[in-house]
Write an enzyme that holds these catalytic residues in place. Structure first.
Site, PDB file in Angstrom:
ATOM      1  N   CYS A 108      34.468  28.737  36.453  1.00  0.00           N
ATOM      2  CA  CYS A 108      33.607  29.280  35.475  1.00  0.00           C
ATOM      3  C   CYS A 108      34.001  30.759  35.500  1.00  0.00           C
ATOM      4  O   CYS A 108      34.076  31.503  34.606  1.00  0.00           O
ATOM      5  CB  CYS A 108      32.088  29.197  35.421  1.00  0.00           C
ATOM      6  SG  CYS A 108      31.649  27.554  34.905  1.00  0.00           S
ATOM      7  N   CYS A 137      46.041  39.001  39.719  1.00  0.00           N
ATOM      8  CA  CYS A 137      45.283  38.336  38.873  1.00  0.00           C
ATOM      9  C   CYS A 137      43.642  38.793  39.112  1.00  0.00           C
ATOM     10  O   CYS A 137      43.816  40.126  39.528  1.00  0.00           O
ATOM     11  CB  CYS A 137      45.139  36.764  38.945  1.00  0.00           C
ATOM     12  SG  CYS A 137      44.754  36.292  40.695  1.00  0.00           S
TER      13      CYS A 137
END
Ligand SMILES: [Zn+2]
Length: 393
Positions: free
Chosen positions: A197, A351
């Site tokens: 999530c 990232c």
């Protein structure tokens, strides 16, 4: 399939309890008897996050007598979009304590037990052993398999749920009466295939949809009413607004609950079993990792390199490292983006946290970009160590 009640009824309800629970007591299927069972029940919630928040609040309101909370994390601002058991003034506090406060505020008759720790193979039996039923609100595969294995080995039922973006799933796993999580998912997904999530996002209110199913199932099991989700997987799609129930059979060859189980005790290392990153990525990052501080030094020294952000466009919108260009990981893994990359410049990948960039790095190296590196800890490390004025997410 209906099942007998999981717990015996408490001796009595006080006058105050009768007033408080009157809307339960007048439901014939629950009644005084069912409410006394809830009072006598001991339920453990693993995690006080997205699913744990609504689960704990409704279990408390319903009158579950003993509620355990196992959670090691602290409350972060980015939790408050969905973890409604915590509030603004709880930021920085241990989630287990913050959640316990809310539970006491909702229902002072609940005995709250705080386990301010991460659940692991050393403590799981001791903690689970104190409860009749477990509600699994964890968000990672390593803990999910640990919860499943411990529950099966102890012969305890648990209510499982998972959420991602607009999609949710829930089930009850109880090896004595049906399948376990390993019957449904024998293997964890390959590393990097299923974003968490934190990486993929989740619609806040989805937690309530799935958390409320989990509590409904918990109450049914404790009081022995209705048809529990044993042997069924509930699949919810918020965009379609559809609920589907899929039959899940017990796998006779399940390594844990099958006829000839090969797993008879907890696995040595659940993190390794679920592999946070692939073997290729683990190999690629050796001697090809720089820190956020080193990246800043390279920039300040005008070193010639291309900084590539492999996150998704929505994340790039939220926060970016100055000088970076966006090429999502998928385009690198598919090979589509390779032509866009310069051959005469060093490539530096990053990232959000360093997992996706490690996967992309493995692909780049395999494609011949031998001197490519990635940034350890990604954007989060940059915000933390180089520029705290940028938002974390
Ligand atoms: Zn099984």
């Amino acid at each position: 399939m209906s099942l007998p009640p999981l717990v015996e009824p408490a001796e009595s309800l006080s006058v105050d309890e009768i007033r408080r629970y009157s809307r339960h007591l007048i439901i014939p299927d629950v009644g005084v008897e069912g409410q006394k069972r809830l009072k006598n029940a001991k339920v453990l919630c693993v995690g006080a996050g997205g699913l744990g928040s609504p689960a704990l609040m409704y279990l408390a309101a319903a009158g579950v007598g003993t509620l355990g909370i196992v959670e090691f994390d602290t409350v972060d601002e980015s939790n408050l979009q969905r973890q409604i058991i915590h509030g603004q003034s709880d930021i920085g506090r241990p989630k287990a304590e913050s959640a316990a406060n809310s539970v006491r505020e909702i229902n002072p008759y609940v005995n709250v037990v705080i386990h301010n720790t991460a659940i692991d193979r050393e403590n799981v039996f001791e903690i689970f052993g104190q409860y009749d039923l477990i509600v699994d609100g964890t968000d990672n595969f390593a803990t999910r398999y640990l919860v499943n294995d411990a529950a099966v080995l102890l012969g305890k039922p648990y209510v499982w749920g998972s959420i991602y973006r607009f999609d949710g799933q829930a089930s009850v796993f109880w090896a004595e009466h049906g399948p376990c999580y390993r019957c449904l998912y024998p293997e964890p997904p390959p590393p990097g295939m299923v974003p968490s999530c934190a990486e993929g996002g989740v619609l806040g209110v989805l937690c309530a949809s799935i958390g409320s199913i989990q509590v409904t199932e918990a109450i049914k099991l404790l009081a022995g009413i209705g048809e529990p989700l044993v042997g069924s997987l509930m699949v919810y799609d918020a965009l379609e607004m559809s609920y589907r129930k899929i039959r899940v059979r017990k796998d006779p060859s399940c390594v844990l609950c099958g006829e000839n189980p090969s797993i008879t005790e907890l696995v040595e290392d659940y993190e390794a079993f679920c592999g946070a990153v692939s073997v290729e990525a683990q190999e690629a990052v050796v001697d090809a990792t720089i820190t956020a501080r080193e990246l800043k030094e390279w920039q300040d020294a005008d070193k010639d390199f291309l900084l590539v952000d492999v996150r998704e466009p929505a994340e790039f919108e939220i926060v970016r490292i100055p000088g970076s260009v966006l090429i999502p990981k998928g385009e690198i893994l598919s090979g589509e983006a390779l032509a866009k990359l310069p051959q005469d410049k060093q490539i530096v990948l990053h990232c959000k946290s360093g997992v996706r960039s490690a996967e992309a790095l493995a692909a780049l190296k395999a494609a011949g970009f031998k001197d490519a590196v990635h940034v350890q800890g990604g954007v989060l490390a940059w915000v933390k160590t180089v520029d705290p004025s940028l938002p974390s997410y």
